[in-house]
Enzyme design. Structure first.
Site, PDB file in Angstrom:
ATOM      1  N   ASP A  48       0.823  -1.212   0.000  1.00 30.47           N
ATOM      2  CA  ASP A  48       0.000   0.000   0.000  1.00 30.47           C
ATOM      3  C   ASP A  48       0.851   1.253   0.000  1.00 30.47           C
ATOM      4  O   ASP A  48       0.408   2.304  -0.462  1.00 30.47           O
ATOM      5  CB  ASP A  48      -0.941  -0.031   1.201  1.00 30.47           C
ATOM      6  CG  ASP A  48      -1.947  -1.153   1.039  1.00 30.47           C
ATOM      7  OD1 ASP A  48      -1.594  -2.311   1.330  1.00 30.47           O
ATOM      8  OD2 ASP A  48      -3.074  -0.876   0.548  1.00 30.47           O
TER       9      ASP A  48
ATOM     10  N   ASN B  28       1.828  -3.152   4.173  1.00 33.92           N
ATOM     11  CA  ASN B  28       0.887  -4.045   3.505  1.00 33.92           C
ATOM     12  C   ASN B  28      -0.102  -4.542   4.543  1.00 33.92           C
ATOM     13  O   ASN B  28      -0.011  -4.224   5.734  1.00 33.92           O
ATOM     14  CB  ASN B  28       1.626  -5.195   2.815  1.00 33.92           C
ATOM     15  CG  ASN B  28       0.733  -5.914   1.811  1.00 33.92           C
ATOM     16  OD1 ASN B  28       0.098  -5.296   0.971  1.00 33.92           O
ATOM     17  ND2 ASN B  28       0.657  -7.235   1.930  1.00 33.92           N
TER      18      ASN B  28
HETATM   19  C1  LIG Z   1      -2.289  -4.208  -4.931  1.00 31.64           C
HETATM   20  S1  LIG Z   1      -2.678  -3.317  -3.515  1.00 31.64           S
HETATM   21  C2  LIG Z   1      -3.291  -4.577  -2.522  1.00 31.64           C
HETATM   22  C3  LIG Z   1      -3.157  -4.275  -1.082  1.00 31.64           C
HETATM   23  O1  LIG Z   1      -4.272  -3.502  -0.608  1.00 31.64           O
HETATM   24  C4  LIG Z   1      -4.905  -4.246   0.412  1.00 31.64           C
HETATM   25  O2  LIG Z   1      -5.458  -3.466   1.409  1.00 31.64           O
HETATM   26  P1  LIG Z   1      -7.058  -3.200   1.412  1.00 31.64           P
HETATM   27  O3  LIG Z   1      -7.744  -4.481   1.015  1.00 31.64           O
HETATM   28  O4  LIG Z   1      -7.328  -2.790   2.853  1.00 31.64           O
HETATM   29  O5  LIG Z   1      -7.292  -2.072   0.439  1.00 31.64           O
HETATM   30  C5  LIG Z   1      -3.800  -5.110   0.953  1.00 31.64           C
HETATM   31  O6  LIG Z   1      -2.912  -4.399   1.776  1.00 31.64           O
HETATM   32  C6  LIG Z   1      -3.165  -5.553  -0.317  1.00 31.64           C
HETATM   33  O7  LIG Z   1      -1.893  -6.105  -0.206  1.00 31.64           O
END
Ligand SMILES: CSC[C@H]1O[C@H](OP(=O)(O)O)[C@H](O)[C@@H]1O
Length: 337
Positions: A228, A238
């Site tokens: 992220d 992440n």
């Molecule tokens: C390719 S970015 C994916 C990344 O985002 C997710 O967080 P969220 O589901 O809370 O938006 C997660 O950290 C993933 O690795």
């Protein structure tokens, strides 16, 4: 599968990721309020997908207030502020906002460029990651551990970490994926498993705590995740739980590769300690699918992300650079054909 986030001519069309895997439905977002809500409730989630949604949110504001740039900027800030950790969200907002003086059509054109660039970027970083994993693990079918969802659903299309898995699978180099469910919102169980079934890739689902154990038992050849926000020193924020897998991986000599576009690398943030970690609502932990798992009012600690220090990572791979052994190197431009 349609693009995760798209523009339908008048509004944003987004796959509603809260409904998957039970239901595949598109939500139409025609106002900034709707975009803010959709980012906050994870209808739209994943750093690159948030960047696209942020840019399109600014385009909606510019079309709604064509002669009030101050109002557009205020609305843009509302969108950018919804989730603090994924740097792509604010970057997507700022990229669209930079065209405001050229008018609403120019803002929309810039936002659509963010979407149009995403798939090609993700295919490039996926191919680079697949090459690196082959170098690190050998040219053989690999057993890969994933955490959360870094597939097409986390981007506009193709995916990052899971995009690399997809690339390896197309090369015949995936034996199995062990997908961690990813409490509390179950992006792994609900979204990564759904994408792996769509891809036809062999997989098993496991609880998050089984990840380090699987690594210790020699069941994993590499850990492949998204990010992220990546700090200048290679520390990577992440989904919560990534750090635990990385601690087990380094102890057992298993590579951990973070896969993300350049738009997720934040050279203005020196280290992972400087990354703001989003804290989310207590009820996400106190319930599962709406059913209480803890007594009402139980105090909760619910960070949405953790930071994995660069020294625990084998590499961070983007579409054009790699962080390894403490330094960023830029890949040679692909040979002109
Ligand atoms: C390719 S970015 C994916 C990344 O985002 C997710 O967080 P969220 O589901 O809370 O938006 C997660 O950290 C993933 O690795």
């Amino acid at each position: 599968m349609a693009r995760t986030v798209d523009w339908d001519g008048d509004a944003i069309a987004a796959i509603d990721q809260r409904a998957l895997p039970a239901e595949y439905r598109i939500r139409r977002l025609a106002t900034v309020d709707a975009v803010v809500a959709a980012i906050g409730d994870l209808t739209i989630r994943g750093a690159p997908a948030l960047g696209a949604a942020g840019a399109l949110g600014v385009a909606l504001a510019a079309r709604r207030h064509p002669r009030d740039p101050g109002r557009v900027r205020a609305e843009a800030e509302r969108v950018a502020a919804v989730r603090p950790t994924a740097v792509n969200l604010r970057r997507g907002v700022e990229r669209a906002l930079a065209r405001l003086d050229d008018g609403a059509d120019a803002v929309l054109a810039e936002a659509c460029a963010v979407l149009d660039e995403d798939e090609a970027t993700n295919r490039r970083l996926s191919a680079r990651t697949a090459d690196l994993l082959t170098e690190l693990c050998g040219d053989r079918p690999l057993r890969l551990l994933t955490h959360c969802n870094s597939g097409a659903l986390a981007t506009v299309a193709w995916g990052t970490g899971l995009g690399a898995v997809r690339e390896l699978a197309e090369r015949g180099r995936v034996a199995e994926v062990l997908a961690c469910e990813t409490r509390p919102l179950l992006q792994g169980a609900r979204l990564t498993v759904w994408e792996l079934r769509e891809m036809g890739v062999a997989h098993r689902l496991c609880v998050d705590a089984a990840g380090p154990s699987a690594i210790a038992r020699g069941l994993v050849d590499a850990v492949v995740v998204g990010a992220d926000r990546i700090a200048a020193n290679g520390d990577a924020a992440n989904k919560i739980g990534t750090y635990a897998h990385a601690c087990a991986a380094i102890r057992h000599g298993v590579p951990v590769v973070v896969v993300a576009p350049e738009s997720t690398v934040d050279h203005a943030t020196p280290t992972g300690a400087d990354i703001t970690i989003e804290e989310r609502a207590a009820d996400e932990v106190r319930t599962i699918a709406g059913t209480p798992t803890a007594p009402a009012g139980t105090p909760v600690y619910n960070p949405a992300f953790d930071v994995t220090p660069a020294e625990l990572l084998s590499a961070v791979v983007t579409e054009r650079s790699t962080f390894r052994d403490g330094a960023w190197t830029v890949a040679a431009a692909p040979a002109l054909r």
